[in-house]
Scaffold this motif. Sequence first.
Motif, PDB file in Angstrom:
ATOM      1  N   UNK A  31      12.275 -13.138   5.298  1.00  0.00           N
ATOM      2  CA  UNK A  31      13.656 -13.169   5.844  1.00  0.00           C
ATOM      3  C   UNK A  31      14.759 -12.011   5.512  1.00  0.00           C
ATOM      4  N   UNK A  32      14.713 -11.831   4.159  1.00  0.00           N
ATOM      5  CA  UNK A  32      15.515 -10.790   3.864  1.00  0.00           C
ATOM      6  C   UNK A  32      15.321  -9.376   4.258  1.00  0.00           C
ATOM      7  N   UNK A  33      13.729  -8.962   4.472  1.00  0.00           N
ATOM      8  CA  UNK A  33      13.307  -7.891   5.110  1.00  0.00           C
ATOM      9  C   UNK A  33      13.830  -7.808   6.525  1.00  0.00           C
ATOM     10  N   UNK A  34      13.503  -8.754   7.393  1.00  0.00           N
ATOM     11  CA  UNK A  34      13.961  -8.982   8.777  1.00  0.00           C
ATOM     12  C   UNK A  34      15.401  -8.623   8.990  1.00  0.00           C
ATOM     13  N   UNK A  35      16.256  -9.146   8.007  1.00  0.00           N
ATOM     14  CA  UNK A  35      17.648  -8.853   8.175  1.00  0.00           C
ATOM     15  C   UNK A  35      18.074  -7.486   8.188  1.00  0.00           C
ATOM     16  N   UNK A  36      17.285  -6.725   7.477  1.00  0.00           N
ATOM     17  CA  UNK A  36      17.372  -5.236   7.303  1.00  0.00           C
ATOM     18  C   UNK A  36      16.979  -4.623   8.522  1.00  0.00           C
ATOM     19  N   UNK A  37      16.379  -5.116   9.294  1.00  0.00           N
ATOM     20  CA  UNK A  37      15.958  -4.262  10.630  1.00  0.00           C
ATOM     21  C   UNK A  37      16.898  -4.091  11.612  1.00  0.00           C
TER      22      UNK A  37
ATOM     23  N   UNK B  21       8.956  -6.705  18.741  1.00  0.00           N
ATOM     24  CA  UNK B  21       9.605  -8.004  19.267  1.00  0.00           C
ATOM     25  C   UNK B  21       9.450  -9.007  18.205  1.00  0.00           C
ATOM     26  N   UNK B  22       9.427  -8.651  17.085  1.00  0.00           N
ATOM     27  CA  UNK B  22       9.358  -9.668  15.782  1.00  0.00           C
ATOM     28  C   UNK B  22      10.711 -10.031  15.679  1.00  0.00           C
ATOM     29  N   UNK B  23      11.208 -11.547  15.722  1.00  0.00           N
ATOM     30  CA  UNK B  23      12.697 -11.706  15.443  1.00  0.00           C
ATOM     31  C   UNK B  23      12.507 -13.086  14.708  1.00  0.00           C
ATOM     32  N   UNK B  24      13.862 -13.588  14.585  1.00  0.00           N
ATOM     33  CA  UNK B  24      14.257 -14.916  13.619  1.00  0.00           C
ATOM     34  C   UNK B  24      13.244 -15.932  14.341  1.00  0.00           C
ATOM     35  N   UNK B  25      13.287 -16.378  15.204  1.00  0.00           N
ATOM     36  CA  UNK B  25      12.699 -17.450  15.911  1.00  0.00           C
ATOM     37  C   UNK B  25      11.134 -17.337  15.707  1.00  0.00           C
TER      38      UNK B  25
ATOM     39  N   UNK C  53       0.875  -1.049   0.065  1.00  0.00           N
ATOM     40  CA  UNK C  53       0.008  -0.200  -0.043  1.00  0.00           C
ATOM     41  C   UNK C  53       0.844   1.266   0.069  1.00  0.00           C
ATOM     42  N   UNK C  54       0.174   2.526   0.030  1.00  0.00           N
ATOM     43  CA  UNK C  54       0.923   3.664  -0.278  1.00  0.00           C
ATOM     44  C   UNK C  54       1.494   3.960   1.048  1.00  0.00           C
ATOM     45  N   UNK C  55       2.399   3.472   1.909  1.00  0.00           N
ATOM     46  CA  UNK C  55       3.079   3.454   2.964  1.00  0.00           C
ATOM     47  C   UNK C  55       4.210   2.666   3.232  1.00  0.00           C
ATOM     48  N   UNK C  56       4.873   2.932   4.126  1.00  0.00           N
ATOM     49  CA  UNK C  56       6.304   2.304   4.136  1.00  0.00           C
ATOM     50  C   UNK C  56       6.327   1.647   5.656  1.00  0.00           C
ATOM     51  N   UNK C  57       5.960   0.298   5.810  1.00  0.00           N
ATOM     52  CA  UNK C  57       5.964  -0.388   6.925  1.00  0.00           C
ATOM     53  C   UNK C  57       7.602  -0.581   7.486  1.00  0.00           C
ATOM     54  N   UNK C  58       7.709  -0.280   8.708  1.00  0.00           N
ATOM     55  CA  UNK C  58       9.204  -0.789   9.122  1.00  0.00           C
ATOM     56  C   UNK C  58       9.452  -2.196   8.936  1.00  0.00           C
ATOM     57  N   UNK C  59      10.728  -2.505   8.768  1.00  0.00           N
ATOM     58  CA  UNK C  59      11.213  -3.789   8.359  1.00  0.00           C
ATOM     59  C   UNK C  59      10.500  -5.008   9.094  1.00  0.00           C
ATOM     60  N   UNK C  60      10.393  -4.977  10.509  1.00  0.00           N
ATOM     61  CA  UNK C  60       9.865  -6.110  11.150  1.00  0.00           C
ATOM     62  C   UNK C  60       8.393  -6.222  10.846  1.00  0.00           C
TER      63      UNK C  60
END
Length: 441
Positions: free
Chosen positions: A308-314, A329-333, A270-277
Amino acid sequence: MSQRPGNTLFVAARLERGWHSQADVAAAYECHAAALGESVSITVRQVRRWESSTPGWPNKAARRILLSMFGVPLEALGFVPLRPAENHLDRATPSARPNHGREEDSVRRRTFLGGALIGAAPFLDTAALEHLAAAVTSARRYADHHLVAHLSAALDEAARTDGRTGPRQALPGAVSILGAIDEIARDASSAVRRELLGVGARAAEFTAWLYRDAGAPPHTTTFFHDRAIEWATLSGDGPMHAYVLLRKAQATERDDAARMRDLAHAAVHGPWTLPPRARAEALQQEARAMALTGTAPDLVARTLDQAHDTLADAEPAGPATCTGPLCAGYNTDRLMAQSAICHREAGQPERAVTLLRQHLQRGAFAPRDRAFFTAHLAGALAAAGEPDEAATTGLSALQLAAAPHFGQALGELRRAVTELRPYARRSAVRELRHALTALPG
């Protein structure tokens, strides 16, 4: 098009009592009136007026009936008391007033907060309670940035309460915070109103989550999601708008996977930018919906790779709170556990079992999340043809979910029991089924 209800307190109170429509309220009103010896009724139009804005103080008969229906002070339903000079219906001297009138006044005095913040009281210290009580009765004077900070802190504490003791304990506070914001924002300055509605969007989304986890009908969750989107839009918080779309996707039933996919896709694109997590979690939800709609496993895996690639940029995240960065609190696990759910939905239960075992063993999950992912592990084990281990795992999940009544975990356990029907005669499976059946409603 009908106007969206504006009196959050009244709407929440009638939904909690099972009155799903305004016609239900009118019918209940007539029944309670008859029980009290009052030959009166109301129209749906009157109920609509109570729900569309701040309602004025009802007459004496209506007050008696509403108190009988809801069992709470009328201020807790969003009604605004008349000033003494306006109260033409109650001009009798105090000694001549009926007992129910004196009792009603006593209830209002004892609540201290006029009903609007009763449920929030456990989350706030004395100074905060006094400030919030003043704000509800004198919004123009006290609707300031200090108040916004108190409401944010109250919302964070409500989220911690949910994590400790479950949604039913946290709901009264969350609904009360919403009611306070709805009242205060009416007279706040533009800058403070924007901040209040920003907190309100978080509170409305959290309330939707609580109702869903507590087992409320879907339209109740929808009402609060819609309020969250409205307030996020009015406060100019595009990422929060997108996040609510993600949460709506997560609340969508598995048999409506096309809608789930549309909502998750809109959150990402959508017309917004969500943070990576938050973007990573939305991509994962889109992958799950793709799996449910029969998309090829390699395309599902490709979307998970994007997550996974997006989370790696957080950036490194601090403690997760209800009012902090989205999905802090969103993490790899967590992503790996949710990826396992995608593989389960795609018909790959063995892969789901491997991932869930690995990440449940090493991950630091909150009790709610551990119960939820353990329930999914039980279902994956059942689908993989390991009924005894599935039942044992399901009992472990039930031990975590039963007391706080974590609704989503319990729902997944019921789904696992359905998967285990071919093995119904096995003792472990019978034990799980009986334990789940024996839970109080």
